[in-house]
Design an enzyme around this catalytic site. Structure first.
Site, short mmCIF file in Angstrom:
data_model
loop_
_atom_site.label_atom_id
_atom_site.label_comp_id
_atom_site.label_asym_id
_atom_site.label_seq_id
_atom_site.Cartn_x
_atom_site.Cartn_y
_atom_site.Cartn_z
N LYS A 1 0.84 -1.20 0.00
CA LYS A 1 0.00 0.00 0.00
C LYS A 1 0.88 1.26 0.00
CE LYS A 1 -4.02 1.63 2.59
NZ LYS A 1 -4.71 1.54 3.89
N THR B 1 -10.06 0.07 15.17
CA THR B 1 -10.49 -0.42 16.49
C THR B 1 -11.69 -1.34 16.25
OG1 THR B 1 -11.87 1.55 16.74
CG2 THR B 1 -9.73 1.60 17.80
N GLU C 1 -12.32 11.89 15.17
CA GLU C 1 -12.71 12.36 13.83
C GLU C 1 -14.23 12.30 13.69
OE1 GLU C 1 -14.11 10.25 11.45
OE2 GLU C 1 -13.94 8.37 12.56
N PHE C 2 -14.75 13.21 12.86
CA PHE C 2 -16.18 13.20 12.55
C PHE C 2 -16.36 13.22 11.03
CE2 PHE C 2 -15.78 15.11 16.76
CZ PHE C 2 -16.67 14.33 17.50
N ARG D 1 -17.48 11.92 7.48
CA ARG D 1 -18.40 10.99 6.83
C ARG D 1 -17.76 10.50 5.55
NH1 ARG D 1 -22.93 15.18 5.88
NH2 ARG D 1 -21.02 16.39 5.79
N LEU E 1 -32.80 12.33 9.35
CA LEU E 1 -34.19 11.96 9.63
C LEU E 1 -34.75 11.11 8.51
CD1 LEU E 1 -35.73 15.30 11.02
CD2 LEU E 1 -34.91 13.32 12.31
N GLY F 1 -35.21 4.41 6.25
CA GLY F 1 -34.64 3.59 5.18
C GLY F 1 -34.58 2.14 5.60
N CYS G 1 -18.91 2.84 11.14
CA CYS G 1 -18.94 3.53 12.44
C CYS G 1 -20.18 3.26 13.27
CB CYS G 1 -18.80 5.03 12.23
SG CYS G 1 -17.20 5.51 11.63
N LYS H 1 -20.79 -0.30 14.88
CA LYS H 1 -19.70 -0.63 15.80
C LYS H 1 -19.73 0.29 17.04
CE LYS H 1 -15.55 0.95 14.39
NZ LYS H 1 -15.04 1.94 15.32
C1 UDX Z 1 -20.56 8.38 10.33
C2 UDX Z 1 -20.64 9.76 11.01
O1 UDX Z 1 -21.57 10.58 10.32
C3 UDX Z 1 -19.26 10.40 11.09
O2 UDX Z 1 -19.35 11.63 11.78
C4 UDX Z 1 -18.37 9.42 11.84
O3 UDX Z 1 -17.14 9.93 12.11
C5 UDX Z 1 -18.28 8.12 11.07
O4 UDX Z 1 -19.59 7.57 10.97
P1 UDX Z 1 -20.45 7.42 7.85
O5 UDX Z 1 -20.54 6.07 8.48
O6 UDX Z 1 -19.42 7.65 6.81
O7 UDX Z 1 -20.20 8.55 8.95
O8 UDX Z 1 -21.87 7.70 7.17
P2 UDX Z 1 -23.18 8.57 7.45
O9 UDX Z 1 -23.42 9.49 6.32
O10 UDX Z 1 -23.18 9.16 8.79
O11 UDX Z 1 -24.31 7.42 7.37
C6 UDX Z 1 -24.33 6.31 8.26
C7 UDX Z 1 -25.48 5.40 7.96
O12 UDX Z 1 -26.73 5.97 8.30
C8 UDX Z 1 -25.62 4.99 6.49
O13 UDX Z 1 -25.93 3.63 6.43
C9 UDX Z 1 -26.79 5.81 5.99
O14 UDX Z 1 -27.47 5.21 4.90
C10 UDX Z 1 -27.66 5.86 7.23
N1 UDX Z 1 -28.56 7.02 7.28
C11 UDX Z 1 -28.04 8.27 7.38
C12 UDX Z 1 -29.95 6.82 7.27
O15 UDX Z 1 -30.44 5.69 7.18
N2 UDX Z 1 -30.76 7.92 7.38
C13 UDX Z 1 -30.29 9.19 7.49
O16 UDX Z 1 -31.10 10.13 7.59
C14 UDX Z 1 -28.86 9.38 7.47
#
Ligand code: UDX
Length: 438
Positions: free
Chosen positions: A35, A86, A149-150, A152, A251, A254, A261, A264
Site C-alpha cells: 500500500k 479499532t 474524527e467526525f 463521513r 431523519l 430507510g 462507524c 460498531k
Molecule cells: C458516520 C458519522 O456521520 C461520522 O461523523 C463518523 O465519524 C463516522 O460515521 P459514515 O458512516 O461515513 O459517517 O456515514 P453517514 O453518512 O453518517 O451514514 C451512516 C449510515 O446511516 C448509512 O448507512 C446511511 O445510509 C444511514 N442514514 C443516514 C440513514 O439511514 N438515514 C439518514 O437520515 C442518514
C-alpha cells in the site's frame, strides 16, 4: 508543522492529506508495504471523492510522503496522529490492540518531545492506557491527546476542510496552543475548536454517533407506524425537521444504518455501559430497531412472493452502504443478498463503484451487471438499496421493458408516489403507502 499519521485507512489518509494541504509536512505510515508503494506512486488506495486531486498535488509539492518505517516517521515529526482500526471484539467492545501496539512501538523509539494524538474511536480511558504504555517504554516527555474524527465517508474531505467543530481532549496548555495554530486554517472562527478533558472527548465521539443513529432509528420506527396508519414518513420528516431544535438531517427512514462507524460505535457504547453495571436504554433500543428495520424490508419482499423466493430473480441497485463510497462494511445489501440466496433466489446487482469490492468479498455468489438497466433483465423485482444519484431519475420505460414484473422495493424512498402510480409500477417504499400496479 511536522506531522506523522500512523494508519492510512480513510481517516488517516484524509487527515494526512488535508493537513498537508494547509502547508504542514506530513509523513504517513502504514505497515502494509504494498500500500505504501502504491501511495508513493500517487495512487489513492480507496475511493473517496475530492481526495485524489489534493492527494496528488501535495505529493507533487513534497509535503505528503509515505513510509512503512515508524521510527523514522516519529523522528521526523512533533505531532503523531494515530488513525488505527479499532474493530469490534466478539462482545461488542473495541479491540485496542492496534492502538496499544503502536503506542508501545512509539514509546520504544521516542527520542524527543512528541504530541501523540488519537483519532480513532476508542473507549473512554484509552488516552490513559496509551499514556501508560508509552511511559512504560520511554523516559522522554510526551503528551497524549484525544482528537476524535467526525468524517463521513463520501464527503470526508469537505468534513475535514470545513468541520462543524473540532474536539480536542487535553489537559496541556502547550497542546492547546499547538492545536489552535494547527487547526486555525480550517475554521472560520475559533469557536469551532472545543477543548475539553480526554475522557469527555472520547465519550463525545460515541455520544455523537449514538445520537445520530438514534435519530435514524426513531424515524425508522415512525416509518412502521406510517405504513400501518396510512401516513407518509417523508411528510413527517419535513414537518418535524423544520423545527430548529430537531434539525433537518439524519431523519431519513430507510433500511437501517450501516457503515464502519454507527453499528460498531453503538455496540461499543452499550458495552461501555454494561462494563460499569449501567445501561443506556435508548442505545439498546436503537440496536434492536436497526436489525428489525432490515428484516422488515426483507419480509416485505418475501411476503410479496407468498413467502417463496425460490427461483426468483432479484435485481439489486446499490451495494455500498451509502453513496459515494465503495465501502461495504455492515451494508444492508450484504444482509439482503444472504437472505435472498438462502431462500433460493438469484441476485443480479449493479453499483457504480462498489462492484469490485463486493466481488472481492462475496465472489460470484451473485452476478454483476455492466449497467443499472442490465441488472433488470428478466428480474421478478427491483430492490433499491443505495441512493446513488444515477438511480434517482432513471428511464422507467426501459425498466418496464426489462423487468418481468413491474415491481420495485425501494429502501431509500427515491421516487414520487404519484409518478409511480401514473407509470403503473407496483412500488413499495419505506413509511409510505404501497402503490399497486394497474
Ligand atoms: C458516520 C458519522 O456521520 C461520522 O461523523 C463518523 O465519524 C463516522 O460515521 P459514515 O458512516 O461515513 O459517517 O456515514 P453517514 O453518512 O453518517 O451514514 C451512516 C449510515 O446511516 C448509512 O448507512 C446511511 O445510509 C444511514 N442514514 C443516514 C440513514 O439511514 N438515514 C439518514 O437520515 C442518514
Amino acid at each position: 508543522m511536522r506531522i506523522a499519521v500512523v494508519g492510512t485507512g480513510y481517516v488517516g489518509l484524509v487527515t494526512g492529506t488535508c493537513l498537508a494541504e494547509t502547508g504542514n509536512n506530513v509523513i504517513c505510515v502504514d505497515i502494509n508495504e504494498q500500500k505504501v508503494a502504491q501511495m508513493q506512486q500517487a495512487i489513492v488506495p480507496f475511493y473517496e471523492p475530492d481526495l485524489e486531486g489534493i492527494f496528488k498535488r501535495n505529493i507533487a509539492q513534497g509535503r505528503l510522503t509515505f513510509t512503512s518505517d515508524l521510527e523514522s516517521a516519529i523522528d521526523a515529526s512533533t505531532i503523531v496522529f494515530l488513525a488505527l482500526p479499532t474493530p469490534p471484539n466478539e462482545d461488542g467492545s473495541a479491540d485496542l490492540s492496534y492502538v496499544l501496539n503502536t503506542a508501545e512501538n512509539i514509546g520504544k523509539c521516542l527520542k524527543s518531545f512528541k504530541i501523540i494524538v488519537n483519532k480513532s474511536t476508542v473507549p473512554v480511558g484509552t488516552a490513559d492506557q496509551v499514556r501508560e504504555m508509552v511511559a512504560r517504554h520511554s523516559k522522554h516527555p510526551f503528551e497524549v491527546v484525544s482528537n476524535p474524527e467526525f468524517l463521513r465517508e463520501g464527503v470526508a474531505v469537505m468534513d475535514f476542510m470545513k468541520p462543524n467543530r473540532i474536539i480536542v481532549g487535553t489537559h496541556s496548555e502547550e497542546v492547546k496552543k499547538v492545536f489552535s495554530e494547527l487547526y486555525a486554517p480550517y475554521m472560520r472562527q475559533g469557536e469551532r475548536l472545543i477543548f475539553m478533558d480526554e475522557r469527555s472527548a472520547e465519550l463525545t465521539k460515541y455520544a455523537a454517533n449514538a445520537f445520530l443513529a438514534t435519530k435514524i432509528s426513531f424515524m425508522n420506527e415512525i416509518s412502521v407506524l406510517c405504513e400501518e396508519l396510512g401516513a407518509n414518513v417523508e411528510m413527517i420528516r419535513k414537518g418535524i425537521g423544520t423545527d430548529d431544535r430537531i434539525g433537518k438531517q439524519f431523519l431519513y427512514a430507510g433500511i437501517g444504518y450501516g457503515g464502519s462507524c454507527f453499528p460498531k460505535d453503538v455496540q461499543a457504547l452499550s458495552k461501555t455501559a454494561t462494563d460499569i453495571d449501567s445501561k443506556v436504554n435508548i442505545v439498546e433500543a436503537v440496536i434492536k430497531t436497526n436489525t428489525q428495520q432490515r428484516e422488515r424490508f426483507f419480509h416485505k419482499i418475501s411476503d410479496f412472493f407468498g413467502g417463496n423466493l425460490k427461483g426468483k430473480r432479484i435485481a439489486l441497485w446499490g451495494l455500498a452502504f451509502k453513496p459515494e463510497t465503495d465501502d461495504l462494511r455492515e451494508a444492508p445489501s450484504l444482509f439482503l443478498i444472504d437472505k435472498f440466496l438462502a431462500e433460493g433466489a438469484t441476485v443480479a446487482a449493479y453499483d457504480p463503484v462498489a462492484m469490485d469490492s463486493t466481488r472481492k468479498q462475496i465472489g460470484d455468489r451473485i452476478t454483476y451487471a455492466s449497467n443499472q438497466y442490465d441488472a433488470l433483465n428478466g428480474a421478478d423485482a427491483l430492490v433499491i438499496v443505495t441512493e446513488w444519484q444515477a438511480f434517482r431519475n432513471p428511464d422507467f420505460d426501459i425498466m418496464a421493458q426489462k423487468l418481468t414484473n413491474k415491481v420495485i422495493f425501494d429502501g431509500r424512498n427515491l421516487y414520487d408516489l404519484n409518478r409511480m402510480e401514473e407509470r403503473g409500477f407496483y412500488y413499495n417504499s419505506v413509511g409510505r403507502k404501497t402503490i399497486l400496479n394497474k
